[in-house]
Scaffold this active site. Structure first.
Site, short mmCIF file in Angstrom:
data_model
loop_
_atom_site.label_atom_id
_atom_site.label_comp_id
_atom_site.label_asym_id
_atom_site.label_seq_id
_atom_site.Cartn_x
_atom_site.Cartn_y
_atom_site.Cartn_z
CG ASP A 139 12.78 40.35 -21.06
OD1 ASP A 139 12.03 40.29 -21.71
OD2 ASP A 139 13.03 41.09 -19.92
CD GLU A 189 7.19 41.51 -18.96
OE1 GLU A 189 6.00 41.58 -18.34
OE2 GLU A 189 7.95 40.76 -18.43
#
Length: 377
Positions: free
Chosen positions: A68, A133
């Site tokens: 991400d 994250e």
């Protein structure tokens, strides 16, 4: 175009704004399963996680990363569309080039070359990826670690591909991180007209001396590995927006980045002690983002130092600066954890980029670490 650059461009073209993965993990799985990696999907709610492992023997070297990325900000402020990887001069531009799809691409191609040369290497290699994250990180690595711990699948060495480098690739490796403790504080008052303060209770005025105490508190003096603990206020909100209304409450958010001299409970106790000096009502909510960790000298740090010296010719420096990373979830299991990746100068910024030549340097360093740990050791 090198294999590393080609893979990175593919990953950048996938709009994986947290907590989306946008097919990045599918790309990695397709490449690694051909090399004998077993694929295991460990998705939780809106987060995609993957655990890829080759071999069952110990020691286990794991590469940890996240697919991400943070939002781009205004796309028209970029030199090129943020999800259209573009080379300008000697740099590749795109969201996630440095944080941290560049590190991912470098490690994948390093593994491919390593296995081609050393198919019978000792131990095992694993890749752990999450799409959670850059967000609140509640359904990512922390959940995968729980699964591994439940079945007693232990990581010996964890290499996190976060952008650790400062001026040139490999000049800094992170061997630890400070802890992060977040707080939401609400101070109660009594709303009223600014012309009649005697009929109201202004919570901003009540809180101001306590805020001064909190920000001037000497929490500790740090130690040989970490700087002193720091409290920073990130948000203060109060009032209706009207000029003539005393607010009924004030909301304050603050964060402490703390070193190994402190722990969560000590910080909470000392914070309450400061607030309790004053005559106002308050509510305080805490969220621990992660405890501090420090990897002591050992095989992983030695292998990284030697690999950087072999590939670049210079000595690296150990450091514990910066924010938090998913390494904080791995360290409590007993694994040695370091972070080694691209330059961090452009992360989270408009026009995020990575040097094209840096990709090959970093990939070669990763390959040499594999050799140092799983062939020569």
């Amino acid at each position: 175009m090198s294999d590393t650059l080609e893979l990175l461009k593919d990953l950048i073209s996938r709009e994986s704004v947290t907590p989306k993965d946008a097919g990045c993990q599918d790309v990695l799985a397709a490449r690694l399963t051909k090399l004998g990696f077993n694929e295991e999907r460990l998705d939780f709610e809106d987060t995609q996680n993957i655990w890829l492992r080759r071999g069952a023997a110990k020691p286990l070297l794991t590469f940890l990363g996240h697919t991400d990325v943070v939002p781009t900000g205004p796309a028209d402020s970029w030199v090129s569309p943020p999800f259209e990887p573009t080379i300008i001069g000697d740099k590749l531009y795109g969201r996630g080039t440095a944080d941290m799809k560049g590190g991912i691409a470098c490690f994948i191609t390093a593994v491919e070359r390593f296995i081609a040369k050393h198919p019978d290497h000792k131990g095992s290699i694993a890749v752990m990826m999450t799409s959670d994250e850059e967000g609140i990180a509640t359904n990512g690595v922390v959940k995968v670690v729980e699964v591994l711990e439940q079945r007693n699948e232990k990581i010996d060495w964890c290499l996190v591909g976060e952008p650790s480098s400062d001026k040139k690739i490999g000049d800094v490796i992170r061997v630890g991180r400070r802890g992060s403790l977040c707080a939401k504080l609400t101070i109660a008052g009594i709303q009223g007209h600014v012309a009649y303060p005697e009929l109201a209770d202004n919570p901003i005025h009540s809180f101001a001396p306590a805020l001064k105490d909190l920000t001037e508190e000497v929490w500790d003096h740090g130690n040989a590995f970490f700087p002193p603990t720091s409290l920073q206020v990130s948000n203060i909100n109060a009032g209706t927006g009207a000029e003539n209304i005393i607010p009924g409450s004030v909301n304050v958010q603050f964060n402490l980045r703390f070193c190994t001299e402190l722990d969560e409970e000590t910080i909470k106790r000392r914070t309450h002690a400061i607030l309790d000096r004053y005559d106002f009502k308050y509510q305080l909510e805490w969220r621990l983002s992660g405890n501090p960790f420090l990897t002591q000298p050992g095989a992983l740090i030695d292998a990284a130092h030697a690999a950087i010296k072999t590939v670049t010719g210079f000595e690296t420096a150990d450091d514990t600066g910066g924010g938090t990373s998913d390494g904080r979830f791995i360290a409590p299991t007993g694994a040695q954890v370091i972070e080694l990746g691209p330059l961090n100068e452009s992360i989270h910024k408009i026009n995020e980029h990575i040097g094209v030549e840096d990709l090959e340097i970093l990939s070669n360093i990763y390959e040499q670490i594999l050799v140092n740990l799983l062939v020569q050791a």
